[in-house]
Design a protein around this motif. Structure first.
Motif, PDB file in Angstrom:
ATOM      1  N   UNK A  14      -3.645   0.045  -0.432  1.00  0.00           N
ATOM      2  CA  UNK A  14      -4.572  -1.068  -0.196  1.00  0.00           C
ATOM      3  C   UNK A  14      -4.158  -1.888   1.014  1.00  0.00           C
ATOM      4  N   UNK A  15      -2.864  -2.175   1.133  1.00  0.00           N
ATOM      5  CA  UNK A  15      -2.377  -2.990   2.247  1.00  0.00           C
ATOM      6  C   UNK A  15      -2.640  -2.324   3.595  1.00  0.00           C
ATOM      7  N   UNK A  16      -2.599  -1.003   3.607  1.00  0.00           N
ATOM      8  CA  UNK A  16      -2.809  -0.270   4.851  1.00  0.00           C
ATOM      9  C   UNK A  16      -4.257   0.032   5.155  1.00  0.00           C
ATOM     10  N   UNK A  17      -5.172  -0.595   4.444  1.00  0.00           N
ATOM     11  CA  UNK A  17      -6.597  -0.391   4.723  1.00  0.00           C
ATOM     12  C   UNK A  17      -7.155   0.880   4.111  1.00  0.00           C
ATOM     13  N   UNK A  19      -6.060   3.965   4.043  1.00  0.00           N
ATOM     14  CA  UNK A  19      -6.049   5.121   4.947  1.00  0.00           C
ATOM     15  C   UNK A  19      -5.493   6.375   4.293  1.00  0.00           C
ATOM     16  N   UNK A  20      -4.352   6.229   3.574  1.00  0.00           N
ATOM     17  CA  UNK A  20      -3.683   7.411   3.035  1.00  0.00           C
ATOM     18  C   UNK A  20      -2.800   7.012   1.861  1.00  0.00           C
ATOM     19  N   UNK A  21      -2.818   7.833   0.804  1.00  0.00           N
ATOM     20  CA  UNK A  21      -1.917   7.626  -0.321  1.00  0.00           C
ATOM     21  C   UNK A  21      -0.587   8.302  -0.023  1.00  0.00           C
ATOM     22  N   UNK A  22       0.501   7.538  -0.143  1.00  0.00           N
ATOM     23  CA  UNK A  22       1.836   8.022   0.204  1.00  0.00           C
ATOM     24  C   UNK A  22       2.816   7.530  -0.849  1.00  0.00           C
ATOM     25  N   UNK A  23       3.809   8.338  -1.152  1.00  0.00           N
ATOM     26  CA  UNK A  23       4.906   7.913  -2.010  1.00  0.00           C
ATOM     27  C   UNK A  23       6.218   8.216  -1.306  1.00  0.00           C
ATOM     28  N   UNK A  24       7.312   7.786  -1.900  1.00  0.00           N
ATOM     29  CA  UNK A  24       8.618   8.086  -1.312  1.00  0.00           C
ATOM     30  C   UNK A  24       9.276   9.230  -2.084  1.00  0.00           C
ATOM     31  N   UNK A  25      10.297   9.816  -1.499  1.00  0.00           N
ATOM     32  CA  UNK A  25      10.944  10.983  -2.094  1.00  0.00           C
ATOM     33  C   UNK A  25      11.578  10.669  -3.445  1.00  0.00           C
ATOM     34  N   UNK A  26      12.095   9.463  -3.613  1.00  0.00           N
ATOM     35  CA  UNK A  26      12.702   9.091  -4.890  1.00  0.00           C
ATOM     36  C   UNK A  26      11.695   9.112  -6.019  1.00  0.00           C
ATOM     37  N   UNK A  73      -0.453  -3.058   8.362  1.00  0.00           N
ATOM     38  CA  UNK A  73      -1.085  -4.059   7.510  1.00  0.00           C
ATOM     39  C   UNK A  73      -2.496  -4.335   8.011  1.00  0.00           C
ATOM     40  N   UNK A  74      -3.459  -4.223   7.118  1.00  0.00           N
ATOM     41  CA  UNK A  74      -4.863  -4.393   7.494  1.00  0.00           C
ATOM     42  C   UNK A  74      -5.186  -5.859   7.791  1.00  0.00           C
ATOM     43  N   UNK A  75      -6.256  -6.069   8.519  1.00  0.00           N
ATOM     44  CA  UNK A  75      -6.713  -7.422   8.850  1.00  0.00           C
ATOM     45  C   UNK A  75      -6.989  -8.220   7.575  1.00  0.00           C
ATOM     46  N   UNK A  76      -7.565  -7.567   6.584  1.00  0.00           N
ATOM     47  CA  UNK A  76      -7.875  -8.237   5.320  1.00  0.00           C
ATOM     48  C   UNK A  76      -6.600  -8.761   4.653  1.00  0.00           C
ATOM     49  N   UNK A  88      -2.256 -10.275  17.303  1.00  0.00           N
ATOM     50  CA  UNK A  88      -2.402  -8.825  17.506  1.00  0.00           C
ATOM     51  C   UNK A  88      -1.130  -8.041  17.175  1.00  0.00           C
ATOM     52  N   UNK A  89      -0.097  -8.732  16.690  1.00  0.00           N
ATOM     53  CA  UNK A  89       1.136  -8.046  16.315  1.00  0.00           C
ATOM     54  C   UNK A  89       0.858  -7.096  15.156  1.00  0.00           C
ATOM     55  N   UNK A  90       1.257  -5.851  15.321  1.00  0.00           N
ATOM     56  CA  UNK A  90       1.071  -4.878  14.247  1.00  0.00           C
ATOM     57  C   UNK A  90       2.234  -4.995  13.268  1.00  0.00           C
ATOM     58  N   UNK A  91       1.911  -5.085  12.003  1.00  0.00           N
ATOM     59  CA  UNK A  91       2.927  -5.175  10.957  1.00  0.00           C
ATOM     60  C   UNK A  91       2.963  -3.829  10.251  1.00  0.00           C
ATOM     61  N   UNK A  92       4.113  -3.173  10.348  1.00  0.00           N
ATOM     62  CA  UNK A  92       4.212  -1.824   9.798  1.00  0.00           C
ATOM     63  C   UNK A  92       4.493  -1.857   8.298  1.00  0.00           C
ATOM     64  N   UNK A  93       4.066  -0.794   7.640  1.00  0.00           N
ATOM     65  CA  UNK A  93       4.316  -0.591   6.218  1.00  0.00           C
ATOM     66  C   UNK A  93       5.100   0.711   6.094  1.00  0.00           C
ATOM     67  N   UNK A  94       6.163   0.671   5.307  1.00  0.00           N
ATOM     68  CA  UNK A  94       6.910   1.904   5.036  1.00  0.00           C
ATOM     69  C   UNK A  94       6.834   2.191   3.551  1.00  0.00           C
TER      70      UNK A  94
END
Length: 102
Positions: A14-17, A19-26, A73-76, A88-94
Motif C-alpha cells: 500500500x505504501x508503495x502505491x 505496485x508490487x507485492x514483495x516479502x523478505x527472505x526471512x 513512498x506514494x504521494x498519498x 520531490x525527495x523520493x523516500x525508498x521502501x525496503x
C-alpha cells in the motif's frame, strides 16, 4: 486465493502505491517452501501441498537482500504521514528482514 502475504508486506504494498507485492527472505522461509540456497520459492515443495499450484502462484516476489529497494513512498502516503507532497525527495521502501535472519 489471489495473494498470500503477511500484514507488513501488505502495508509495504500500500505504501508503495500498490505496485508490487514483495516479502523478505526471512518471512519467505517461514512458508516451508522457500529454498534458502536458491533464494527462491521451490515449486516442487509447493506441489506436495494440497492446492500447491494455487498457493505457489499466490506468493509474492522475494527481496533477497534486506536493503533492496522495493518501492517508493506514494504521494498519498506522504500526505497521510505529514510530508509535503510538493517535496520531490523520493523516500525508498525496503522489504527489511526479520530477526530470524541474523
Amino acid at each position: 486465493m489471489k495473494h498470500c502475504v503477511l500484514p507488513h508486506d501488505y502495508i509495504t504494498f500500500l505504501m508503495g502505491g500498490e505496485e508490487e507485492l514483495v516479502t523478505d527472505a526471512g518471512d519467505a522461509s517461514g512458508t516451508g517452501i522457500f529454498d534458502t540456497e536458491k533464494r527462491a520459492f521451490d515449486r516442487r515443495l509447493a506441489d506436495c501441498i494440497d492446492g500447491g499450484e494455487r498457493y505457489f502462484n499466490s506468493l509474492p516476489r522475494v527481496a533477497v537482500e534486506a536493503n533492496e529497494v522495493v518501492g517508493l513512498l506514494s504521494q498519498e502516503w506522504k500526505k497521510d504521514v505529514g510530508i509535503d507532497v510538493n517535496n520531490t525527495t523520493e523516500i525508498i521502501i525496503s522489504a527489511g528482514s526479520g530477526d530470524n535472519m541474523w
